[in-house]
Scaffold this active site. Sequence first.
Site, PDB file in Angstrom:
ATOM      1  N   PRO A  25       1.067  -1.174  -0.014  1.00 38.84           N
ATOM      2  CG  PRO A  25      -0.638  -1.657   1.689  1.00 38.84           C
ATOM      3  CD  PRO A  25       0.372  -1.851   1.114  1.00 38.84           C
ATOM      4  CB  ALA A  61      -3.857   3.632   4.135  1.00 44.54           C
ATOM      5  CD  GLN A 103      -2.964  -0.825   4.436  1.00 45.20           C
ATOM      6  OE1 GLN A 103      -3.112   0.589   4.085  1.00 45.20           O
ATOM      7  NE2 GLN A 103      -1.796  -1.499   4.662  1.00 45.20           N
ATOM      8  CE1 TYR A 185      -1.643   6.750   9.829  1.00 46.05           C
ATOM      9  CE2 TYR A 185      -0.899   4.806   8.865  1.00 46.05           C
ATOM     10  CZ  TYR A 185      -0.701   6.319   8.724  1.00 46.05           C
ATOM     11  OH  TYR A 185       0.015   6.904   8.202  1.00 46.05           O
ATOM     12  CG  LEU A 304      15.094  -0.334   3.197  1.00 44.81           C
ATOM     13  CD1 LEU A 304      16.278  -0.077   3.995  1.00 44.81           C
ATOM     14  CD2 LEU A 304      15.043   0.546   2.022  1.00 44.81           C
ATOM     15  NE  ARG A 327      11.090   5.118   0.626  1.00 41.18           N
ATOM     16  CZ  ARG A 327      10.595   4.877   1.970  1.00 41.18           C
ATOM     17  NH1 ARG A 327      10.184   3.381   2.299  1.00 41.18           N
ATOM     18  NH2 ARG A 327      10.173   5.769   2.637  1.00 41.18           N
TER      19      ARG A 327
END
Length: 362
Positions: A25, A61, A103, A185, A304, A327
């Site tokens: 997400p 999200a 999500q 969250y 990563l 990423r």
Amino acid sequence: MTTSALFTPHTIRSTSFRNRIWVSPLCQYSVDERDGVPTDWHLVHLGSFARGGAGLVMTEATAVTPVGRISPEDTGIWDDDQQAAWARIVDFIHSQGAAAGVQLAHAGRKASTWKEWGPESGTQPEADGGWTMVAPSAIPFTGYGTPHSLTVEEIAETVADFARAARRSIDAGFDVLEIHAAHGYLVHQFLSPLSNERTDAYGGSLENRARVLVEIIRAVRDEVGDDVPLFVRFSATDYAEGGWDREQTATVAAWSRDAGADLFDISTGGLVRDVTIPLSPGYQVPFADFVKRESDVEVNAVGLITEAAQAEEIVASGQADAVMMGREIMRDPHFPLRAAHELGVEIDYFPIQYHRARWRRG
């Protein structure tokens, strides 16, 4: 042709995934009218990952209620217009051979913020389009406003919001649902003793702090039936003394499995500021491996993961059942196609429109 764990299909309940490279997400803060309706940006953004060969494409999200948005520019799935817009996007993802996941999220005390590149940071005041945040306890996230502590009746309504959003998601065509219980969250706020100081049935003991998550899982499962894969995203540690940790994560993952969840998406952090996070390639993989072994559940790893050989080793070694990428797959939406080439795997879903650019061996 090389045999690859990363490119071995995987099935959960009624959904089959063509490979184990899944899209995390990724918040985009790109809703135009502050109405939660995804736009052409979301179509192209998510569609590019499906075209690029991912096995599962997960939405950002996506709020189950207006007050659950991280920012006014976030997507939602609480009304008909949003559902219809998502259905268009899901149809394109499916047309490219990928599974589509959503999500389901509620930001709690980290809601009503300025978007990532907004004029300010922290809580967006109501005069500028913000709203009153909610949380298990009236404890603010550092630099944000003080939230309203949810009543028991409001908690029940929030659980119902997740179930209603789950129904809309299935009606929009999504294959997979994920409950967001990570990154500080709302559900994570209930789980961690650093943000939950309640003295009722939703606070105190681990069982009580996990109660809202278990209730959400059961409500969603009851709503959508037995065929739909249900994931939970956890932050496996707060990186803070006295906070949520990997042992609690493993325990609650087992409870969540028994309540109807299928796979656990393991990340870390996000609940509190000013902690030290030991960033390095694959730094969160050991947390996924721990939860998988301790709880006897399926997990995916994230964080990563940037190279094909690295992702292959994570899955082949049994540390995780899949990897989620963020990423790196934003930098290269065709990462799965490139990974297949690098690993020497023949796949049959390289887009025919791009065959002239297909990698050739020799």
